[in-house]
Write an enzyme that holds these catalytic residues in place. Structure first.
Site, mmCIF file in Angstrom:
data_model
loop_
_atom_site.group_PDB
_atom_site.id
_atom_site.type_symbol
_atom_site.label_atom_id
_atom_site.label_comp_id
_atom_site.label_asym_id
_atom_site.label_seq_id
_atom_site.Cartn_x
_atom_site.Cartn_y
_atom_site.Cartn_z
ATOM 1 C CG HIS A 110 -5.404 -0.724 -0.769
ATOM 2 N ND1 HIS A 110 -4.912 -1.928 -1.224
ATOM 3 C CD2 HIS A 110 -6.549 -0.523 -1.469
ATOM 4 C CE1 HIS A 110 -5.714 -2.413 -2.161
ATOM 5 N NE2 HIS A 110 -6.719 -1.577 -2.325
ATOM 6 C CG ASP A 140 -2.407 -3.778 0.164
ATOM 7 O OD1 ASP A 140 -2.890 -3.040 1.030
ATOM 8 O OD2 ASP A 140 -2.911 -3.912 -0.969
ATOM 9 N N GLY A 211 -13.063 -2.117 -5.693
ATOM 10 C CA GLY A 211 -14.044 -2.840 -4.881
ATOM 11 C C GLY A 211 -13.706 -4.307 -4.730
ATOM 12 C CG ASN A 212 -13.044 -7.335 -7.761
ATOM 13 O OD1 ASN A 212 -13.387 -6.810 -8.816
ATOM 14 N ND2 ASN A 212 -13.628 -8.435 -7.303
ATOM 15 C CB SER A 213 -8.924 -3.964 -3.064
ATOM 16 O OG SER A 213 -8.415 -3.354 -4.219
ATOM 17 N N GLY A 269 20.331 -6.145 5.867
ATOM 18 C CA GLY A 269 20.999 -4.870 5.641
ATOM 19 C C GLY A 269 21.786 -4.772 4.352
ATOM 20 C CB VAL A 270 22.436 -6.398 1.415
ATOM 21 C CG1 VAL A 270 23.524 -6.912 2.340
ATOM 22 C CG2 VAL A 270 21.352 -7.431 1.196
#
Length: 479
Positions: A110, A140, A211-213, A269-270
Site C-alpha cells: 500500500h 501487502d 510513515g512506519n508502514s 475452493g472452500v
C-alpha cells in the site's frame, strides 16, 4: 528503637537492590538501533489520482468520463484545454529495508500502490529512483529495486519462535522523521483482520504511525521478525494496537516476487468459519477447534472430497487451530500435489486426500440473487423453531446456485430459538442437525424430532455465502 531503625534500613536496602536488579533486566536497544538503522530506508512516492474513478462503476464509460473532465475543468477553472484529462498528483511516504546488498528493497504494497514515481532515501543521504519489481495485495508486500551495490543488509530471523510478551523494536519514518525507533512487546500472534485472510498478523503495542508502514520489526537479537503494516485506530494515530506481517510469511512472498514478479498461492475452493462453543456442542466436539467448512465451491479442488459441516483439523500435516489459521496453510501448500486433510465428519475423524490448485488471481465472489420474474412462493409454513418458512421454486434455486431441490426460504423470524441463533429473514436454510432440508414439511418433521435443550447446527445461505449457526431447541419456540 534501634531494632526499628535496622528494620527500616533493611527494607530500604531491599528496595534499592530490587530496583537495580529490575533495571538490569530491562533491554537496551542502543546497540540494536545503531547496528541496523543503516539498512532501514525512507520511501517517497508520487501517485496520479483521477477523480473520474470516484464515479460509480456503471458510469465509468468514455462518454461519462469525458463529461466529468469537462465539468471539473469549468468548476475549478483549470484552463488547460476543454475536455483534457484532469488528474491530481499526491505524495506519500513510508518505510522499508534493504533485503540484499545488490539493491532489493522490501516495503508494504500500500506504500507504492498506484505510484508513478518511487524514490528510496538511504541512511547516507542518497535518494535513488526505484523500480517496482512486484507487489502482492493479499499480503501487502512489495519488492523494489534500486541501482546500487554493497549496501548494508538486515539479518532475517523467524517469526515462528516469537512469544507473547517478548520485546520487539521498530525502526521507520513516522510522519517523515527518518530512523525513528520505538519499542514494545508482542501482544498476540495469529491475528486475522478483515479482508486479510492470508496473513496471521503479529499484534504489538509498538508505537506505529503513518510513515512506519513497510519498516522492519526486530527481536532482541537484531533479527527481522516482521514487517510493520497496519494500526488499529479511531483517531488516525497510534492507540496501542499495531500489526506486523510475520517474516516467515513475507519471505516466501518476497522470493516469489523476486523470481517472477507475482505470487502463486494454494487454493482448495472452500469457505470456512470459526467454531464457537455452541457450534462445537452441536457437532459433538469436546472444545472449539479447527475450521468449519460452510461452503464448497462446485468447481473447486475440494468439490468431491470435502462436505459442508466437515471440520478441518489438520492440513498437509499442520494443525489447524481455528478458521483463520487455514488460509495461510493452504496458501503455502505445494501446487498440483495431493495432500492429506484430517476432518471431523459426523463425529468421527477421517483422512481424505485432495489436490491443491492455484488460487485464481481475479476470482469474483459469487453472489446470490432472486430472479425478478420469479413466481410468488407458496404460503409460508410456521415451524416450531420460531420462524416462518416457504418452499423454493426451481427458478429461484437456479438463480441461487442450489442443487438437488434443497432449501427453504425464511420469510419471517417470529420467536425463539431462531432469533437467538441469528437466523434472518431472507436466509435460505439447507440443513438442520446434519440433515438436508427439501421442503417446509420436512423441516418441521426434523425439528419435531429434536430433543429440547439440544444444540443443533443450522446451515444457511446469506448474501452469496453459506455459514453454520448454532440453534438451541426450546420447548416453546414461538411467541
Amino acid at each position: 528503637m534501634l531494632m526499628r531503625v535496622l528494620q527500616a534500613a533493611i527494607c530500604v536496602w531491599i528496595l534499592l537492590v530490587g530496583g537495580v536488579a529490575q533495571s538490569r533486566d530491562l533491554p537496551k536497544f542502543t546497540g540494536l538501533v545503531k547496528k541496523n538503522s543503516p539498512a532501514v530506508v525512507n520511501i517517497s512516492t508520487r501517485q496520479s489520482f483521477s477523480p473520474k474513478k470516484m464515479l460509480p462503476e456503471e458510469l465509468q464509460t468514455p462518454e461519462a468520463e469525458e463529461l466529468f473532465d469537462e465539468l471539473m475543468q469549468r468548476f475549478l477553472d483549470h484552463g488547460n484545454g476543454g475536455g483534457a484529462p484532469f488528474n491530481f498528483d499526491s505524495n506519500s511516504r513510508g518505510s522499508g529495508f534493504i533485503y540484499s546488498a545488490d539493491g532489493y528493497i522490501v516495503t508494504n504494497q500500500h506504500v507504492v500502490d498506484n505510484a508513478t514515481e518511487v524514490k528510496v532515501k538511504l541512511s547516507d543521504g542518497r535518494e535513488l529512483p526505484a523500480r517496482i519489481v512486484g507487489s502482492d495485495t493479499r499480503s501487502d508486500i512489495a519488492l523494489l529495486k534500486i541501482e546500487a551495490d554493497h549496501l548494508p543488509v538486515l539479518k532475517i530471523g523467524t517469526s515462528r519462535n516469537l512469544e507473547v510478551g517478548e520485546w520487539v523494536l521498530a525502526i521507520g519514518s513516522p510522519f517523515g522523521f527518518d530512523h525513528s525507533a520505538t519499542a514494545g512487546i508482542v501482544s498476540a500472534k495469529g491475528r486475522s483482520l478483515p479482508d486479510e485472510n492470508y496473513v496471521p498478523f503479529i499484534q504489538t503495542d509498538v508505537a506505529i504511525n503513518p510513515g512506519n508502514s513497510g519498516g522492519p520489526l526486530f527481536n532482541l537479537d537484531g533479527e527481522v521478525v516482521g514487517i510493520n503494516s497496519q494500526i488499529y485506530s479511531r483517531s488516525g494515530g497510534f492507540m496501542g494496537v499495531s500489526f506486523a506481517i510475520p517474516i516467515d510469511v513475507a519471505r516466501g512472498v518476497i522470493e516469489q516476487l523476486k523470481r517472477k514478479g507475482s505470487v502463486s498461492r494454494g487454493w482448495i475452493g472452500v469457505y470456512v468459519q470459526e467454531i464457537d462453543a455452541n457450534l462445537a456442542e452441536s457437532f459433538k466436539m469436546a472444545k472449539p477447534e479447527g475450521a468449519l467448512v460452510a461452503q464448497v465451491l462446485m468447481d473447486g479442488p475440494a468439490a468431491r472430497v470435502l462436505r459442508q459441516g466437515d471440520v478441518i483439523l489438520r492440513f498437509n500435516g499442520k494443525p489447524v487451530e481455528n478458521a483463520s489459521a487455514l488460509p495461510p496453510i493452504v496458501a503455502g501448500a505445494p501446487l498440483g500435489q495431493s495432500v492429506w486433510v484430517e476432518v471431523l465428519r459426523h463425529g468421527k475423524r477421517e483422512n481424505v486426500s485432495l489436490t491443491v490448485a492455484e488460487l485464481p488471481t481475479d476470482r469474483e465472489a459469487q453472489t446470490q440473487a432472486t430472479p425478478e420474474n420469479a413466481p410468488a412462493p407458496p404460503a409460508p409454513v410456521t415451524g416450531t423453531l420460531g420462524m416462518q418458512v416457504s418452499a423454493l421454486d426451481e427458478a429461484t434455486r437456479q438463480a441461487l446456485g442450489i442443487e438437488n431441490n434443497e432449501g427453504v426460504r425464511v420469510d419471517a423470524v417470529i420467536g425463539e430459538p431462531a432469533r437467538k441463533a441469528g437466523v434472518m429473514e431472507g436466509d435460505i436454510m439447507t440443513q438442520l442437525d446434519g440433515r438436508t432440508i427439501n421442503s417446509p414439511e420436512q423441516l418441521q418433521k426434523i425439528a419435531s424430532a429434536l430433543e429440547t435443550g439440544k444444540t443443533a447446527a443450522v446451515l444457511v445461505q446469506r448474501g452469496g455465502s453459506a455459514r453454520f449457526l448454532a440453534m438451541k431447541i426450546e420447548a416453546n419456540a414461538t411467541e
